[in-house]
Write an enzyme that holds these catalytic residues in place. Structure first.
Site, short mmCIF file in Angstrom:
data_model
loop_
_atom_site.label_atom_id
_atom_site.label_comp_id
_atom_site.label_asym_id
_atom_site.label_seq_id
_atom_site.Cartn_x
_atom_site.Cartn_y
_atom_site.Cartn_z
N GLU A 1 0.64 5.19 -2.02
CA GLU A 1 0.40 6.47 -1.34
C GLU A 1 1.50 7.47 -1.66
O GLU A 1 1.22 8.63 -1.99
CB GLU A 1 0.36 6.26 0.18
CG GLU A 1 -0.84 5.55 0.67
CD GLU A 1 -0.86 5.55 2.18
OE1 GLU A 1 -1.85 6.06 2.72
OE2 GLU A 1 0.10 5.08 2.81
N LEU A 2 2.74 7.05 -1.53
CA LEU A 2 3.84 7.97 -1.77
C LEU A 2 3.83 8.48 -3.20
O LEU A 2 4.03 9.67 -3.45
CB LEU A 2 5.18 7.30 -1.44
CG LEU A 2 5.61 7.40 0.01
CD1 LEU A 2 4.58 6.88 0.98
CD2 LEU A 2 6.95 6.73 0.22
N VAL B 1 0.84 -1.20 0.00
CA VAL B 1 0.00 0.00 0.00
C VAL B 1 0.87 1.25 0.00
O VAL B 1 0.58 2.23 -0.69
CB VAL B 1 -0.96 0.01 1.22
CG1 VAL B 1 -1.75 1.31 1.29
CG2 VAL B 1 -1.90 -1.19 1.17
N CYS B 2 1.96 1.23 0.75
CA CYS B 2 2.80 2.42 0.95
C CYS B 2 3.29 3.07 -0.35
O CYS B 2 3.19 4.29 -0.50
CB CYS B 2 3.96 2.10 1.87
SG CYS B 2 3.43 1.52 3.51
N PRO B 3 3.82 2.31 -1.32
CA PRO B 3 4.30 3.00 -2.53
C PRO B 3 3.18 3.65 -3.32
O PRO B 3 3.40 4.66 -3.98
CB PRO B 3 5.00 1.91 -3.33
CG PRO B 3 4.44 0.62 -2.83
CD PRO B 3 4.09 0.87 -1.39
#
Length: 176
Positions: free
Chosen positions: A54-55, A50-52
């Protein structure tokens, strides 16, 4: 967890700002962006799923944030070296315009109250901080749920009016 109206805590961390090992790292603290609004995006771990997304989503909106005198800072409890490796190997993050904070001592996350004690990582938390260092917005989701940069921009726009803004208010609309 610190909330709206609280002073953002003092911090001084290493940050990864590029993929060039010679210029990749810098120190960032409370004085680094004097006079600017700040959006802090904390996320659990580098090299996750999920994190990439968002970034990349927030990085794609960097000009919109800059147009609002706002610096976006992303951070986790990973080291600056892990951030560098992730940026180097994740195509969507190679040109990420947002500094990646390395809270390896977990002091900033702990002082904000967003350290997930079970997992030992930062919770997926967003803070909008005004130029005086006051927290004006806090948003935390489950580790499995990504954030929406458009909604953070909408809230930032509303906060910057200094006025009362009704439900679903958008920039350019009348305030109350």
């Amino acid at each position: 967890m610190l909330g709206v109206g609280d002073q953002f805590p003092e911090f001084n961390v290493k940050a990864t700002v590029s993929t060039d090992p010679k210029t990749a790292f810098t120190d960032i603290n409370n004085s680094s962006y004097k006079g600017k609004w700040l959006v802090f995006l904390f996320y659990p771990k580098d090299f996750t799923f999920v994190c990439p997304t968002e970034l990349k989503g927030f990085g794609d909106k960097d000009k919109d944030f800059k147009d609002r005198n706002t610096q976006v800072l992303v951070g986790s409890t990973d080291s600056e070296f892990v951030h560098l490796a992730w940026r180097t190997h994740e195509a969507d993050l190679k040109d990420l315009p947002c500094p990646m904070l390395a809270d390896i001592k977990r002091e900033l996350c702990a002082s904000l109250g967003i350290l997930d004690m079970k997992e030992g990582v930062a919770q997926r938390a967003t803070f909008i901080v005004d130029p005086e260092g006051i927290i004006r917005f806090v948003y935390t989701t489950d580790l499995s749920v990504g954030r929406n940069p458009e909604e953070v921009l909408r809230v930032l726009d509303a906060l910057q009016t200094g006025e009362l803004c009704p439900c679903n208010w958008q920039k350019g609309e009348k305030t109350l």
